[in-house]
Scaffold this active site. Structure first.
Site, mmCIF file in Angstrom:
data_model
loop_
_atom_site.group_PDB
_atom_site.id
_atom_site.type_symbol
_atom_site.label_atom_id
_atom_site.label_comp_id
_atom_site.label_asym_id
_atom_site.label_seq_id
_atom_site.Cartn_x
_atom_site.Cartn_y
_atom_site.Cartn_z
ATOM 1 N N ARG A 1 15.447 5.327 11.482
ATOM 2 C CA ARG A 1 16.250 4.245 12.050
ATOM 3 C C ARG A 1 17.696 4.716 12.164
ATOM 4 N NH1 ARG A 1 13.667 -1.318 9.467
ATOM 5 N NH2 ARG A 1 13.079 -0.122 7.641
ATOM 6 N N ASN B 1 0.836 -1.213 0.000
ATOM 7 C CA ASN B 1 0.000 0.000 0.000
ATOM 8 C C ASN B 1 0.873 1.268 0.000
ATOM 9 O OD1 ASN B 1 0.977 0.201 2.594
ATOM 10 N ND2 ASN B 1 -1.023 0.445 3.573
ATOM 11 N N LYS C 1 -4.067 -21.146 3.672
ATOM 12 C CA LYS C 1 -4.913 -22.315 3.972
ATOM 13 C C LYS C 1 -5.716 -22.710 2.716
ATOM 14 C CE LYS C 1 -8.921 -23.393 6.805
ATOM 15 N NZ LYS C 1 -9.962 -22.770 7.607
ATOM 16 N N ARG C 2 -6.325 -21.707 2.063
ATOM 17 C CA ARG C 2 -7.162 -21.981 0.880
ATOM 18 C C ARG C 2 -6.331 -22.545 -0.268
ATOM 19 N NH1 ARG C 2 -8.011 -18.861 -3.376
ATOM 20 N NH2 ARG C 2 -7.128 -17.056 -2.349
ATOM 21 N N ASN D 1 -5.437 -12.539 7.078
ATOM 22 C CA ASN D 1 -5.757 -12.590 5.645
ATOM 23 C C ASN D 1 -4.764 -13.432 4.849
ATOM 24 O OD1 ASN D 1 -8.116 -11.064 5.790
ATOM 25 N ND2 ASN D 1 -6.997 -9.117 5.699
ATOM 26 N N THR E 1 -2.454 -4.003 10.966
ATOM 27 C CA THR E 1 -1.670 -4.557 9.856
ATOM 28 C C THR E 1 -1.066 -5.902 10.254
ATOM 29 O OG1 THR E 1 -1.218 -2.392 8.923
ATOM 30 C CG2 THR E 1 0.331 -4.134 8.357
ATOM 31 N N TYR F 1 3.664 -2.398 17.814
ATOM 32 C CA TYR F 1 4.481 -3.222 16.908
ATOM 33 C C TYR F 1 4.814 -4.558 17.562
ATOM 34 C CZ TYR F 1 8.490 -4.346 13.847
ATOM 35 O OH TYR F 1 9.372 -4.940 12.974
HETATM 36 P P1 NAD Z 1 9.584 -1.203 5.262
HETATM 37 O O1 NAD Z 1 8.768 -0.198 5.993
HETATM 38 O O2 NAD Z 1 10.593 -0.707 4.280
HETATM 39 O O3 NAD Z 1 8.657 -2.221 4.499
HETATM 40 C C1 NAD Z 1 7.342 -2.541 4.886
HETATM 41 C C2 NAD Z 1 6.467 -2.506 3.650
HETATM 42 O O4 NAD Z 1 5.129 -2.859 4.026
HETATM 43 C C3 NAD Z 1 6.403 -1.095 3.028
HETATM 44 O O5 NAD Z 1 6.581 -1.188 1.636
HETATM 45 C C4 NAD Z 1 4.988 -0.618 3.397
HETATM 46 O O6 NAD Z 1 4.473 0.300 2.461
HETATM 47 C C5 NAD Z 1 4.222 -1.926 3.433
HETATM 48 N N1 NAD Z 1 3.019 -1.884 4.249
HETATM 49 C C6 NAD Z 1 2.866 -1.358 5.492
HETATM 50 N N2 NAD Z 1 1.607 -1.516 5.914
HETATM 51 C C7 NAD Z 1 0.937 -2.152 4.911
HETATM 52 C C8 NAD Z 1 -0.407 -2.579 4.744
HETATM 53 N N3 NAD Z 1 -1.335 -2.387 5.695
HETATM 54 N N4 NAD Z 1 -0.744 -3.173 3.582
HETATM 55 C C9 NAD Z 1 0.165 -3.372 2.592
HETATM 56 N N5 NAD Z 1 1.450 -2.994 2.693
HETATM 57 C C10 NAD Z 1 1.832 -2.385 3.850
HETATM 58 O O7 NAD Z 1 10.284 -2.119 6.365
HETATM 59 P P2 NAD Z 1 11.293 -3.338 6.223
HETATM 60 O O8 NAD Z 1 12.479 -3.032 7.027
HETATM 61 O O9 NAD Z 1 11.461 -3.728 4.808
HETATM 62 O O10 NAD Z 1 10.498 -4.480 6.981
HETATM 63 C C11 NAD Z 1 9.814 -5.515 6.309
HETATM 64 C C12 NAD Z 1 9.278 -6.510 7.313
HETATM 65 O O11 NAD Z 1 10.351 -7.086 8.053
HETATM 66 C C13 NAD Z 1 8.314 -5.901 8.330
HETATM 67 O O12 NAD Z 1 7.258 -6.794 8.569
HETATM 68 C C14 NAD Z 1 9.170 -5.739 9.562
HETATM 69 O O13 NAD Z 1 8.408 -5.777 10.740
HETATM 70 C C15 NAD Z 1 10.117 -6.911 9.441
HETATM 71 N N6 NAD Z 1 11.384 -6.648 10.149
HETATM 72 C C16 NAD Z 1 12.309 -5.792 9.640
HETATM 73 C C17 NAD Z 1 13.461 -5.535 10.360
HETATM 74 C C18 NAD Z 1 14.537 -4.614 9.839
HETATM 75 O O14 NAD Z 1 15.499 -4.347 10.569
HETATM 76 N N7 NAD Z 1 14.483 -4.114 8.634
HETATM 77 C C19 NAD Z 1 13.662 -6.138 11.608
HETATM 78 C C20 NAD Z 1 12.682 -6.983 12.102
HETATM 79 C C21 NAD Z 1 11.548 -7.238 11.365
HETATM 80 N N1 UDP Z 2 19.109 5.831 17.711
HETATM 81 C C1 UDP Z 2 19.973 6.901 17.922
HETATM 82 N N2 UDP Z 2 19.901 7.971 17.077
HETATM 83 C C2 UDP Z 2 19.039 8.028 16.033
HETATM 84 C C3 UDP Z 2 18.159 6.929 15.817
HETATM 85 C C4 UDP Z 2 18.215 5.857 16.685
HETATM 86 O O1 UDP Z 2 20.789 6.886 18.841
HETATM 87 O O2 UDP Z 2 19.054 9.040 15.309
HETATM 88 C C5 UDP Z 2 19.197 4.677 18.617
HETATM 89 C C6 UDP Z 2 17.870 4.209 19.210
HETATM 90 O O3 UDP Z 2 17.588 4.918 20.396
HETATM 91 C C7 UDP Z 2 18.155 2.742 19.452
HETATM 92 C C8 UDP Z 2 19.118 2.347 18.333
HETATM 93 O O4 UDP Z 2 19.645 3.585 17.846
HETATM 94 O O5 UDP Z 2 18.807 2.571 20.692
HETATM 95 C C9 UDP Z 2 18.456 1.604 17.202
HETATM 96 O O6 UDP Z 2 17.320 2.344 16.805
HETATM 97 P P1 UDP Z 2 16.444 1.969 15.526
HETATM 98 O O7 UDP Z 2 15.298 2.933 15.515
HETATM 99 O O8 UDP Z 2 17.292 1.895 14.322
HETATM 100 O O9 UDP Z 2 15.945 0.481 15.787
HETATM 101 P P2 UDP Z 2 15.353 -0.309 17.064
HETATM 102 O O10 UDP Z 2 15.344 0.568 18.279
HETATM 103 O O11 UDP Z 2 13.987 -0.711 16.640
HETATM 104 O O12 UDP Z 2 16.280 -1.436 17.214
#
Ligand code: NAD
Ligand code: UDP
Length: 323
Positions: free
Chosen positions: A187, A35, A106-107, A100, A93, A146
């Site tokens: 991040r 989306n 499953k289907r 969903n 979500t 989350y």
């Molecule tokens: P991201 O935000 O770049 O990607 C998430 C994608 O999902 C985006 O393209 C967003 O538009 C889409 N999205 C969000 N809500 C939606 C909805 N309701 N319907 C359809 N699409 C939707 O983040 P990412 O880092 O690529 O993460 C991808 C997945 O991996 C996530 O589920 C996240 O929780 C998981 N994950 C990522 C990390 C990481 O460090 N990158 C760590 C742990 C888990």
């Molecule tokens: N963080 C930071 N400065 C920033 C963004 C994040 O010091 O500008 C710190 C944040 O407080 C956390 C760590 O970096 O301790 C990782 O943060 P991020 O948001 O990347 O991921 P998460 O906390 O979900 O692991």
């Protein structure tokens, strides 16, 4: 193996777009569903003319009927700033998205991988974190939308597996970074690199002694593919990440060095419930998937810095309130 019809929800996002790249290059029949809440079409624009790639704008909180053999369920905002933007939608979500996609699995009799997270461990009291650790999550804090959403999704995955025989894979992903991270997702890696390249102050939250373990995106995609293709009893949960642990102070120092930046360090308040330390125990991933991360932080950061140097920041927008 015959060509598989593969759905990637969240396929236009950071991880999803890299996964689509790999599946398309393998010759699979790929449907990317998104989306565009935290991403944009530009992440997959290079795939749009491929005969084995299809893009659907859809929200996973609403049902959709597709015929597929495999599903990777990645749709969910992942950066704290993104998922706290509309926390109720984040929970929907995770939970409705799981229902969903599990219903579809499953289907269709499809295999389904869930992108779970190290956040299910909350602010962990056990270090490093093995999959058996049940976590310490504040159910009413700002990260709960989350963390608890992802925990509920894990529950749904195992209930669909036990009750309906759905073929599930649960990967618990730790902090992952690389090209195509959203430059304004807040991040730590994207923030520090963007700030360093602009010679702006680098914002360390708290005293910077909190730690994370960073995995390069290519390694993570290898882990997801290995898990999907592992034997059917390999449900997980399986930790996926890199076990090299760094403090935020060390990360800032490394990024300043790699970008040859003139940035100074400034300290900002530590966000509520910010985990103090995080490192995956990767024993299970090694034994069950034969997988280990290969790209050291310095090397992965170099590649990420090159990406950030090349992108035009004006072409990125923040998530909108419409979602
Ligand atoms: P991201 O935000 O770049 O990607 C998430 C994608 O999902 C985006 O393209 C967003 O538009 C889409 N999205 C969000 N809500 C939606 C909805 N309701 N319907 C359809 N699409 C939707 O983040 P990412 O880092 O690529 O993460 C991808 C997945 O991996 C996530 O589920 C996240 O929780 C998981 N994950 C990522 C990390 C990481 O460090 N990158 C760590 C742990 C888990
Ligand atoms: N963080 C930071 N400065 C920033 C963004 C994040 O010091 O500008 C710190 C944040 O407080 C956390 C760590 O970096 O301790 C990782 O943060 P991020 O948001 O990347 O991921 P998460 O906390 O979900 O692991």
């Amino acid at each position: 193996m015959s060509i598989q019809r593969i759905l990637v929800t969240g396929g236009a996002g950071f991880l999803g777009s890299h996964l689509c790249d790999r599946l398309v290059s393998q010759g699979q029949d790929v449907i990317c569903l998104d989306n565009f809440f935290t991403s944009q079409k530009s992440n997959v624009a290079h795939l749009l003319n491929k005969p084995n790639f299809e893009l659907i704008r859809h929200d996973v909180t609403h049902p959709i009927y597709l015929e597929v053999d495999q599903i990777y369920n990645l749709a969910c905002p992942a950066a704290p700033g993104h998922y706290q933007y509309n926390p109720i939608k984040t929970m929907k979500t995770s939970v409705l998205g799981a229902i969903n996609t599990l219903g579809m699995a499953k289907r269709c009799g499809a295999k389904i991988f869930q992108a779970s997270t190290s956040e299910v461990y909350g602010d962990p009291e056990v270090h490093p974190q093995p999959e058996t650790y049940r976590g310490a999550v504040n159910t009413i804090g700002p990260r709960a939308c989350y963390d608890e959403g992802k925990r509920a999704a894990e529950t749904l995955f195992f209930d669909y597996h036990r009750r309906n025989g759905v073929n599930i894979r649960l990967g618990r992903i730790f902090n992952t970074y690389g090209p195509r991270m959203h430059p304004f997702d807040g991040r730590v890696v994207s923030n520090f690199i963007r700030q360093a390249l602009a010679n702006e102050p680098i914002t360390i939250f708290g005293d910077g002694t909190q730690s994370r373990s960073f995995c390069y995106v290519d390694d993570l995609i290898d882990a997801m593919l290995a898990h999907m293709n592992a034997p059917d009893d390999c449900t997980g949960p399986i930790n996926m990440g890199n076990a090299d642990e760094f403090s935020m102070n060390e990360l800032a120092e490394l990024i300043v060095e790699l970008t040859d930046s003139k940035s100074t360090i400034v300290h900002a308040p530590l966000p509520e419930d910010d985990p103090k330390q995080r490192r995956p125990d990767l024993t299970l991933a090694k034994n069950m998937l034969g997988w280990q991360p290969r790209v050291p932080l310095r090397e992965g950061l170099k590649r990420t810095v090159e990406y950030f140097k090349a992108v035009d920041l004006d072409t990125f927008r923040a998530p909108t309130p419409n979602y």
